[in-house]
Motif scaffolding. Sequence first.
Motif, PDB file in Angstrom:
ATOM      1  N   GLN A  44       0.836  -1.198   0.000  1.00  0.00           N
ATOM      2  CA  GLN A  44       0.000   0.000   0.000  1.00  0.00           C
ATOM      3  C   GLN A  44       0.878   1.259   0.000  1.00  0.00           C
ATOM      4  N   GLN A  45       1.921   1.263   0.810  1.00  0.00           N
ATOM      5  CA  GLN A  45       2.827   2.413   0.853  1.00  0.00           C
ATOM      6  C   GLN A  45       3.507   2.638  -0.496  1.00  0.00           C
ATOM      7  N   THR A  46       3.932   1.547  -1.126  1.00  0.00           N
ATOM      8  CA  THR A  46       4.568   1.644  -2.443  1.00  0.00           C
ATOM      9  C   THR A  46       3.605   2.233  -3.461  1.00  0.00           C
ATOM     10  N   LEU A  47       2.373   1.740  -3.459  1.00  0.00           N
ATOM     11  CA  LEU A  47       1.369   2.243  -4.398  1.00  0.00           C
ATOM     12  C   LEU A  47       1.052   3.713  -4.133  1.00  0.00           C
ATOM     13  N   MET A  48       0.997   4.080  -2.858  1.00  0.00           N
ATOM     14  CA  MET A  48       0.713   5.482  -2.527  1.00  0.00           C
ATOM     15  C   MET A  48       1.831   6.394  -3.040  1.00  0.00           C
ATOM     16  N   SER A  49       3.074   5.959  -2.888  1.00  0.00           N
ATOM     17  CA  SER A  49       4.181   6.795  -3.374  1.00  0.00           C
ATOM     18  C   SER A  49       4.166   6.866  -4.904  1.00  0.00           C
ATOM     19  N   SER A  59      -4.788   3.707  -8.650  1.00  0.00           N
ATOM     20  CA  SER A  59      -5.912   3.925  -7.720  1.00  0.00           C
ATOM     21  C   SER A  59      -6.704   2.636  -7.519  1.00  0.00           C
ATOM     22  N   GLY A  60      -6.924   1.902  -8.604  1.00  0.00           N
ATOM     23  CA  GLY A  60      -7.616   0.611  -8.499  1.00  0.00           C
ATOM     24  C   GLY A  60      -6.841  -0.383  -7.663  1.00  0.00           C
ATOM     25  N   GLU A  61      -5.529  -0.408  -7.848  1.00  0.00           N
ATOM     26  CA  GLU A  61      -4.687  -1.311  -7.067  1.00  0.00           C
ATOM     27  C   GLU A  61      -4.684  -0.930  -5.597  1.00  0.00           C
ATOM     28  N   ILE A  62      -4.659   0.369  -5.320  1.00  0.00           N
ATOM     29  CA  ILE A  62      -4.707   0.833  -3.929  1.00  0.00           C
ATOM     30  C   ILE A  62      -6.000   0.364  -3.278  1.00  0.00           C
ATOM     31  N   GLN A  63      -7.099   0.494  -4.004  1.00  0.00           N
ATOM     32  CA  GLN A  63      -8.394   0.074  -3.462  1.00  0.00           C
ATOM     33  C   GLN A  63      -8.412  -1.433  -3.183  1.00  0.00           C
ATOM     34  N   LYS A  64      -7.862  -2.224  -4.094  1.00  0.00           N
ATOM     35  CA  LYS A  64      -7.807  -3.677  -3.893  1.00  0.00           C
ATOM     36  C   LYS A  64      -6.986  -4.025  -2.653  1.00  0.00           C
TER      37      LYS A  64
END
Length: 138
Positions: free
Chosen positions: A29-34, A90-95
């Motif tokens: 999640q942190q990686t995706l957020m960055s 964004s989709g990956e973060i939601q998953k």
Amino acid sequence: MSNLASMVDKEIALFRSLQEEINKLSNDQQTLMSQHAENEMVKEELDLIPMEEGSDGEAHAVYKKVGPVLMKHDLSDAKMTVEKRLEFISGEIQKVEEKLKEKQNKAQEIARKVQEMQQSMQAAAADAVRQIHQEQKV
């Protein structure tokens, strides 16, 4: 009693594996957020470039690094690519967030179950001590 203890051990092992999964998902999640923040900055930079042609009659060029080479990229294509990337991230973060909540709920349920099992083991041990104590009085 030993059967209950082995069940507690199994539940604790399951809880630990869930904690490891939760840690991995948190890192993901942190990686995706960055990545999302990075792409947002790219989008903002691209939005600063005017879409119309420059004074020399040529469209503004955007360059993309591909390996050791800078490749000329159309501005509208670059903007569309960044938008698609942002949608995907964004989709990956939601998953990941959904999986994270699911794993956290499972971990909480297992922790509650382990606590109940340990309480029943303590109660059984206390009953056994009382019974031994009463037998010694007789």
